[in-house]
Design a protein around this motif. Structure first.
Motif, PDB file in Angstrom:
ATOM      1  N   PHE A 360      40.283  60.887  -5.343  1.00  0.00           N
ATOM      2  CA  PHE A 360      39.354  59.766  -5.100  1.00  0.00           C
ATOM      3  C   PHE A 360      38.612  59.913  -3.760  1.00  0.00           C
ATOM      4  O   PHE A 360      38.100  58.932  -3.221  1.00  0.00           O
ATOM      5  CB  PHE A 360      40.112  58.439  -5.169  1.00  0.00           C
ATOM      6  CG  PHE A 360      40.725  58.207  -6.519  1.00  0.00           C
ATOM      7  CD1 PHE A 360      39.931  57.823  -7.593  1.00  0.00           C
ATOM      8  CD2 PHE A 360      42.074  58.442  -6.744  1.00  0.00           C
ATOM      9  CE1 PHE A 360      40.478  57.650  -8.852  1.00  0.00           C
ATOM     10  CE2 PHE A 360      42.625  58.271  -7.997  1.00  0.00           C
ATOM     11  CZ  PHE A 360      41.823  57.884  -9.056  1.00  0.00           C
ATOM     12  N   THR A 498      43.564  53.941  -9.678  1.00  0.00           N
ATOM     13  CA  THR A 498      42.608  54.198 -10.753  1.00  0.00           C
ATOM     14  C   THR A 498      41.218  54.413 -10.164  1.00  0.00           C
ATOM     15  O   THR A 498      40.314  54.880 -10.853  1.00  0.00           O
ATOM     16  CB  THR A 498      42.516  53.011 -11.731  1.00  0.00           C
ATOM     17  OG1 THR A 498      42.601  51.812 -10.998  1.00  0.00           O
ATOM     18  CG2 THR A 498      43.607  53.054 -12.761  1.00  0.00           C
ATOM     19  N   SER A 499      41.062  54.040  -8.895  1.00  0.00           N
ATOM     20  CA  SER A 499      39.752  54.123  -8.270  1.00  0.00           C
ATOM     21  C   SER A 499      39.940  53.953  -6.767  1.00  0.00           C
ATOM     22  O   SER A 499      40.993  53.473  -6.306  1.00  0.00           O
ATOM     23  CB  SER A 499      38.891  52.987  -8.846  1.00  0.00           C
ATOM     24  OG  SER A 499      37.968  52.523  -7.920  1.00  0.00           O
ATOM     25  N   ALA A 500      38.914  54.303  -5.999  1.00  0.00           N
ATOM     26  CA  ALA A 500      38.970  54.074  -4.553  1.00  0.00           C
ATOM     27  C   ALA A 500      38.499  52.661  -4.218  1.00  0.00           C
ATOM     28  O   ALA A 500      38.494  52.260  -3.060  1.00  0.00           O
ATOM     29  CB  ALA A 500      38.107  55.095  -3.830  1.00  0.00           C
ATOM     30  N   ASP A 501      38.125  51.913  -5.234  1.00  0.00           N
ATOM     31  CA  ASP A 501      37.672  50.537  -5.036  1.00  0.00           C
ATOM     32  C   ASP A 501      38.899  49.609  -4.999  1.00  0.00           C
ATOM     33  O   ASP A 501      39.642  49.527  -5.981  1.00  0.00           O
ATOM     34  CB  ASP A 501      36.751  50.154  -6.205  1.00  0.00           C
ATOM     35  CG  ASP A 501      36.206  48.741  -6.060  1.00  0.00           C
ATOM     36  OD1 ASP A 501      36.737  47.978  -5.227  1.00  0.00           O
ATOM     37  OD2 ASP A 501      35.254  48.408  -6.781  1.00  0.00           O
ATOM     38  N   THR A 504      39.960  47.321  -7.958  1.00  0.00           N
ATOM     39  CA  THR A 504      40.420  47.822  -9.265  1.00  0.00           C
ATOM     40  C   THR A 504      41.939  47.793  -9.328  1.00  0.00           C
ATOM     41  O   THR A 504      42.607  48.257  -8.403  1.00  0.00           O
ATOM     42  CB  THR A 504      39.954  49.286  -9.454  1.00  0.00           C
ATOM     43  OG1 THR A 504      38.623  49.377  -9.000  1.00  0.00           O
ATOM     44  CG2 THR A 504      40.068  49.722 -10.893  1.00  0.00           C
ATOM     45  N   LYS A 507      47.200  51.736 -11.505  1.00  0.00           N
ATOM     46  CA  LYS A 507      47.687  52.231 -12.797  1.00  0.00           C
ATOM     47  C   LYS A 507      49.216  52.174 -12.775  1.00  0.00           C
ATOM     48  O   LYS A 507      49.847  52.901 -11.994  1.00  0.00           O
ATOM     49  CB  LYS A 507      47.206  53.682 -12.912  1.00  0.00           C
ATOM     50  CG  LYS A 507      47.335  54.314 -14.242  1.00  0.00           C
ATOM     51  CD  LYS A 507      46.576  55.637 -14.159  1.00  0.00           C
ATOM     52  CE  LYS A 507      46.734  56.470 -15.393  1.00  0.00           C
ATOM     53  NZ  LYS A 507      46.010  57.725 -15.280  1.00  0.00           N
TER      54      LYS A 507
END
Ligand SMILES: Cc1cc2nc3c(=O)[nH]c(=O)nc-3n(C[C@H](O)[C@H](O)[C@H](O)COP(=O)(O)OP(=O)(O)OC[C@H]3O[C@@H](n4cnc5c(N)ncnc54)[C@H](O)[C@@H]3O)c2cc1C
Length: 659
Positions: A360, A498-501, A504, A507
């Motif tokens: 990521f 699941t994301s660098a945001d 979010t 997982k």
């Protein structure tokens, strides 16, 4: 044709909605009605049912003054924040609220507590409504990755993962069961590398934190003056009493599971004060929140920890009201965001397995392979039984209305309990040491008796077969069910990005039943319940197991081992106890994210103090073990500890490895 099809859909939708609300099968009574709906309409129907149930209860509750939230917190808005604090605590849950209160006892230390959620509301303080808080704004409402060997009766094999998103965290939405775990759990923490942690070092904190109103606890084991009020179950149903008699007729012990010996059955003790939830917000933060050295900011979601060039944590970045802020610390940042969000935050801040961070594009501050690994959870499955009329909680009964009124005026009765009225611990033949590996939670209702089925289906993510073929015929019946819970799992899972945001969800893969012995132990737990339900006490209330088709298990002889194995793998949940995703350990353990003082290895000025830090999941519900961890951690930060206390107990002789 188009009009007719639209009309049919609208009618089906209305029927399902009304059927759901009233707790009845769809009015047309067959699967075609349900399957005729689009997925979106089903979800909307479920959400509407749930929202209506919530709003109905909130409106009723709001009309009764005595039901108001029993405390108020003094929040400081971000505009009043000082630029620099001594400690910034991220997450005001079971651990974070406890920690903020204890650290701010010293008026010279300035504390900032940042919490992503808001406050408790009128519904969240009413014990019987605990289930309705899931998938509400007070819940992060995560779900697991599809499970390969479990949860076959759930849509996409995904298990819901409720997490408190409010001040109080999990203690603000949980089922309030007061359970300490097994004494050996804490000795194991020490043996697994968390030097200084053992039962005798935590037991004085159990006593310090507890404000017990229970006259029947084992003498010497309980505190009566601590902030966390513990109240015995107020009112029992016939199903609860029959089960307690049944376990004794079957030859099992009853008594205090938080005292000298854990392997017993008992009526529940709850973290409830005067009929209302006693979260850590109420127990710890409310008395401390007007201290001028403690600032609490709600609806403040932290994005990451900030570091200087020497890998020292110097502050955090957070979002509030659509704006991004940075705030700084003179001493430490403490992550108390819980066992799912803490590893996520560590990784977002550059601390975690190198390969995941690279995926990521997150710059690596510290390669720490243990972050997000070693996820431990307690899986449970359900055996359900009908019983004689009038023996259990059924929401449409006159008694329920009377009980609601009784609660509104006096805070007592069946509404002062979330309905998990008997708990017990038992060792199956698969137990790997002296500790029980199975916990039983007895509930005083069955699905369609407690809440409308549409609500249940939505919150529990049940698939249509389970909802309409297995459960629907028993709606509005009296009954009882048992959550057979594996409290010493061998399988472990993971929490990954699941994301660098930061917005979010992570997982979450529980990896349930990866070790086949976990499944076998659950089957043994089912057999225990089947045996107890054969006792005269249980027969006297006409206890009969659900025997409707449970797809795909019906192909096996009813209650045979393959049937029970299949049932466990079909109706599989986790009981909201994730731990150990940033565990403490010693220098030789590369997977140890923290040292025994809960400091993040490899960087400075950063600790993790919440359920993530536990080297191993406790043998029982995790709220009180998390609070005790925070209580002792606060003292470690202050450079003091309570004198270890030796209560009669010895575990050293028989701790085995379970490889
Ligand atoms: C539905 C349910 C039922 C349960 N029933 C029981 C029970 O009956 N008995 C029992 O002993 N245990 C029970 N538990 C488990 C127990 O409540 C948890 O183990 C415990 O609350 C974990 O405490 P924690 O401090 O580790 O995390 P939490 O209490 O979850 O605290 C984490 C806090 O951090 C906040 N946060 C997260 N991310 C951020 C961010 N980025 N920025 C700012 N804030 C953030 C969260 O909103 C939350 O308030 C239950 C849990 C649930 C969810």
């Amino acid at each position: 044709q188009l009009l007719s099809s639209a009309f049919t859909r609208i009618r089906d939708f209305r029927n399902n909605l009304m059927g759901g609300i009233l707790g009845m099968t769809p009015i047309s009574g067959d699967m075609r009605t349900y399957t005729g709906l689009t997925g979106a309409a089903q979800t909307i129907g479920n959400m509407q049912s749930l929202e209506m149930a919530r709003q109905f209860m909130t409106v009723i509750a709001s009309s009764f003054g005595p039901l108001a939230v029993p405390y108020s917190l003094d929040f400081t808005l971000s505009s009043n924040m000082n630029a620099t604090y001594d400690y910034i605590i991220v997450g005001g849950g079971s651990a974070g609220a406890t920690l903020a209160a204890r650290l701010s006892e010293n008026p010279n230390i300035r504390i900032l507590l940042l919490e992503a959620g808001g406050e408790e509301n009128i519904l969240s303080t009413i014990p019987v409504a605990a289930f309705l808080l899931q998938k509400s704004p007070l819940d992060w409402a995560y779900q697991s990755e599809p499970q390969a060997r479990a949860a076959f009766g759930l849509n996409e094999n995904r298990i819901p993962c409720p997490r408190g998103k409010l001040v109080g965290g999990g203690s603000g939405i949980n089922y309030m069961l007061y359970v300490r775990g097994n004494k050996m759990d804490y000795d194991r923490w020490g043996q697994l590398g968390a030097a200084g942690w053992n039962y005798s070092s935590v037991s004085p904190y159990f006593i310090k934190m507890e404000g017990s109103r229970d006259p029947e606890g084992d003498p010497g084991y309980h505190g009566t003056t601590g902030p966390l009020t513990v109240t015995p179950l107020q009112e029992t149903f016939a199903v609860d009493r029959a089960f307690m008699q049944g376990v004794q007729q079957y030859g099992l012990k009853v008594g205090d599971v938080n005292g000298a010996e854990q392997q017993k059955f008992t009526y529940a003790r709850y973290t409830i004060r005067d009929g209302k939830r006693c979260s850590t917000a109420r127990a710890y933060l409310a008395p401390a929140s007007s201290r001028s050295n403690l600032h609490v900011v709600i609806f403040a979601r932290v994005n990451k920890v900030l570091f200087d060039s020497n890998k020292r944590a110097i502050g955090v970045e957070f979002n509030k009201d659509g704006r991004t802020f940075q705030v700084f610390t003179r001493q430490e940042v403490i992550l108390s965001a819980g066992a799912l969000n803490t590893p996520q935050l560590l990784m977002l801040s550059g601390i975690g397995p190198r390969d995941q961070l690279a995926q990521f594009n997150i710059p690596v501050i510290q390669h720490s392979p243990g972050v997000g690994n070693n996820l431990q959870e307690h899986a449970f499955s359900l055996l359900m039984f009908t019983t004689k009329f009038g023996t259990s909680f059924v929401y449409t009964r006159v008694k329920t209305v009377v009980d609601a009124a009784k609660y509104a005026f006096s805070g007592t009765g069946s509404f002062a309990s979330p309905g998990l009225n008997v708990i017990g611990f038992w060792r199956s033949k698969y137990a790997y040491d002296e500790r029980p590996d199975i916990q039983i939670h007895e509930l005083d209702y069955i699905p369609g008796g407690s809440f409308p089925n549409m609500v249940l289906g939505y919150i529990l993510n049940l698939n249509r077969d389970v909802l309409f073929k297995y459960l629907a015929p028993y709606m509005l019946s009296d009954g009882t069910m048992y959550a057979i819970t594996l409290v010493r799992p061998r399988s472990t899972g993971t929490v990954k990005l699941t994301s660098a945001d930061p917005r979010t969800p992570p997982k979450i893969d529980y990896n349930l039943f990866d070790d086949p012995r976990d499944l076998e132990a659950m089957v043994e737990g089912c057999k225990l319940i089947l045996n107890i339900t054969e006792t005269p006490a249980m027969k006297a209330i006409n206890t009969k197991q659900f025997n409707t088709p449970l797809i795909p298990c019906s192909k096996y002889p009813f209650n045979s081992d393959p049937y029970l194995r299949c049932l466990v793998q079909t109706l599989t949940y986790t009981i909201y106890h994730p731990t150990s995703t940033a565990k403490m350990g010693d220098d030789n353990d590369p997977m140890a994210v923290l040292d025994p003082y809960l400091r993040v290895r490899g960087v400075a000025g950063l600790r993790v103090i919440d359920a993530s830090a536990m080297p191993e999941v406790p043998t029982g519900n995790t709220n009180v073990p998390t609070i005790v961890l925070a209580e002792r951690a606060a003292d470690l930060i202050k450079g003091q500890t309570l004198r270890p206390q030796s209560l009669p107990y010895s575990s050293q002789a028989s701790i085995l490895s379970y490889s």
